[in-house]
Write an enzyme that holds these catalytic residues in place. Sequence first.
Site, PDB file in Angstrom:
ATOM      1  CB  CYS A 328      49.558  -1.361  -0.111  1.00  0.00           C
ATOM      2  SG  CYS A 328      50.106   0.344  -0.836  1.00  0.00           S
ATOM      3  CG  HIS A 427      45.059  -0.190  -1.851  1.00  0.00           C
ATOM      4  ND1 HIS A 427      45.043  -0.749  -0.814  1.00  0.00           N
ATOM      5  CD2 HIS A 427      45.867   0.470  -2.296  1.00  0.00           C
ATOM      6  CE1 HIS A 427      46.100  -0.068  -0.136  1.00  0.00           C
ATOM      7  NE2 HIS A 427      46.623   0.560  -1.212  1.00  0.00           N
TER       8      HIS A 427
END
Length: 487
Positions: A328, A427
């Site tokens: 991310c 994630h």
Amino acid sequence: MARYLTVLGTQSHVGKSILVTALCRILKRRGYRVAPFKAQNMSNNSWITADGSEIGIAQAIQAFAAGAEPRAEMNPVLLKPKGNMTSQVVVLGKPLGDRVVGQYYESIESMMAIALNALYKLSEDYDVIVVEGAGGAAEINLYDRDIANIPLARAIHSPVLLVGDIERGGVFASLYGTIALLPPGDRELVKGLIINKFCGDPSLLGSGVGELEKLTGVPVMGIVPYSGLRIPSEDSVSLGDKKPEGLLDVDIAVVRFPLISNFTDFEALERIARVRYVSLDDSLGRPDIVILPGSKNTVSDLKMLKNSPLASEICSLASDGVPVIGICGGYQMLGRQVVDSGIEGGMPETIDGLGLLPVTTVFDRYEKCTCQSTKTVTGAGPLLAGIRGSAVTGYEIHMGQTRTDSPAFGDDGCVSDSGTILGTYLHGIFNNASFTDAVLKYACERKGLRYVRPEGVRDPYDELADIVESAIDLDAIIRLIESQDKV
């Protein structure tokens, strides 16, 4: 309709979340349909539900323990700190916007209404709702603005278990003091006390338990031992907690950004190898793997990273062939540039990244991607070649758009020409055994070690439930639940 049980703490990090997790599994095993609930959560660690809603990861973990599907109603208000007394406010799974503390408190009555409506909606589908409080139960400076603790328990007529942490010392004073600070009418809601994280023989507490019960008029319903189990945690304070010895001689360094988010991405690794979190003013040393985690503010953390010695250390390790993985915000930092129109930093600017991946990230709108994702491994190189064509799952929570001609996972991520530098928006990617095995196998081979996949372990939720159930007066707690009229 449901009955309620509320678990409050004397302060933050006394173990409320893990006790709620245990109670959810214990009650599930007793045949109840159970769900967790936390009215207001402050955490940069979140989970994306099946419908794309964002909730605190603690409530998702508790839902899994309960055998329930995570829902937005389980955590109707999520505050994600961004620094400078500002948080992104997520309401019923969707971002409402950024608010400073004063602005948020101006809307506290509407937030309480939202929380209660979410709880009542959740109550239609379950037998028992285990409610978790936030912080301390008797923060008298915030009592009139508290939507997660005693005022909520009062509104729903819920019995309260009050939890204190003996590991940090002063548990008798903190339990007694918390009850003493509550208004007299609210003290009656506290029906049981739990002493958490005890190490040693409970008899060593001697007459203290009896004196506490006499002073408060509330029975101690459990003395729960410190378990050391690796259940995903909620608050970044837990990164400093004790870690079990790793099974593999693989040293994984995770950069601890000031605004680190979703650090639970690495708890699957912590069950397998040695994971350490390295602050920007420390040195990475000579790790076998470097990971740049997510950040709540990529621009701020990237600037601080570049002003620290870690930036050059990461680049040097990458040039030596050490695997470097960004997730991310960490993925965005590995690129050439981050172009911000003022969404992240407040002012338009362009910041050079570490230049390890051929990508540029652009923040040009206040729009967050939140979704669960399944991707196909398409990247090449030593990290991914062995699992190319397989599927990986995870979830995305990010702002900004990143484009690349060398994707790692279908339309996501990027892999370097060397194949040892990797970025992704996914994630939870280390929860995919095939991906984790591939990364650890490569790290072991570089050290001349043979990678042997650790054998499976027992379900940690059942293991946790066994520990807690043996340490509490479960019959008394069930009587508290059953004594309520169904709402």
